[in-house]
Design an enzyme around this catalytic site. Structure first.
Site, mmCIF file in Angstrom:
data_model
loop_
_atom_site.group_PDB
_atom_site.id
_atom_site.type_symbol
_atom_site.label_atom_id
_atom_site.label_comp_id
_atom_site.label_asym_id
_atom_site.label_seq_id
_atom_site.Cartn_x
_atom_site.Cartn_y
_atom_site.Cartn_z
ATOM 1 N NE ARG A 55 -3.983 2.161 1.749
ATOM 2 C CZ ARG A 55 -5.054 2.418 2.434
ATOM 3 N NH1 ARG A 55 -5.417 1.619 3.405
ATOM 4 N NH2 ARG A 55 -5.792 3.461 2.154
ATOM 5 N NE ARG A 66 -9.006 1.855 -0.255
ATOM 6 C CZ ARG A 66 -9.196 2.531 0.871
ATOM 7 N NH1 ARG A 66 -9.299 1.898 2.010
ATOM 8 N NH2 ARG A 66 -9.326 3.823 0.855
ATOM 9 C CG ASP A 69 -8.614 0.538 4.703
ATOM 10 O OD1 ASP A 69 -7.757 1.269 5.231
ATOM 11 O OD2 ASP A 69 -9.839 0.744 4.806
ATOM 12 C CG ASP A 71 -9.959 1.453 8.509
ATOM 13 O OD1 ASP A 71 -8.818 1.799 8.178
ATOM 14 O OD2 ASP A 71 -10.986 1.752 7.871
#
Ligand code: ADP
Ligand code: MG
Length: 134
Positions: A55, A66, A69, A71
């Site tokens: 990334r 992407r 990811d 989070d």
């Protein structure tokens, strides 16, 4: 040093792309971990893992494709309101693609005074499909 112990892992879910619609579907999942890292240190580690998976934020469009990811959705009952780290995650309750896997591992968990399962009950889950092992 052990940085995390895995406590629970949801299935993987294929979810329709959103934002920039000209892109492939996403695969979403949630994990619950036990870690000695504080929230900022944990986010730093997550961003290092994203970088390892190729990334490069400088080269991508917001809401676009992407590679990975990661989070932070919630950390105990910690509340943080900073641009670089907001907890609980500010868009958690709008996103069925977060709440579906989260409800699989933690339906009764209260975040910001709402249970995950009740928050999910108010959202459409159209197009979200659980991937099975076979
Ligand atoms: P997305 O909102 O799609 O996850 P990014 O992964 O590019 O987009 O994240 C943008 C910024 O959001 C990151 O630089 C990070 O510092 C910040 N951020 C704020 N709160 C959180 C959180 N709870 N989890 C992960 N990133 C967060
Ligand atoms: Mg992110």
């Amino acid at each position: 040093m052990t940085q995390a112990a895995l406590l629970a892992r949801s299935s993987d879910y294929v979810t329709p792309p959103w934002g920039d619609l000209e892109q492939a579907p996403f695969i979403n999942a949630c994990v619950e971990i036990d870690t000695p890292l504080d929230p900022h240190a944990l986010l730093f580690v997550l961003q290092k893992i994203e970088a390892k998976f190729g990334r490069d934020r400088a080269k991508e469009l917001r809401w676009g494709p992407r590679t990975l990811d990661l989070d932070l959705i919630a950390y105990d009952d910690v509340s943080i309101q900073k641009p670089e780290l907001t907890l609980p995650h500010p868009r958690l309750f709008e996103r069925a693609f977060v709440l579906v896997p989260l409800a699989e591992i933690s339906p009764d968990r209260a975040i910001g005074g709402r249970s995950v399962a009740s928050a999910l009950a108010g959202l459409s889950t159209d197009g979200i499909e659980r991937l099975t092992d076979d």
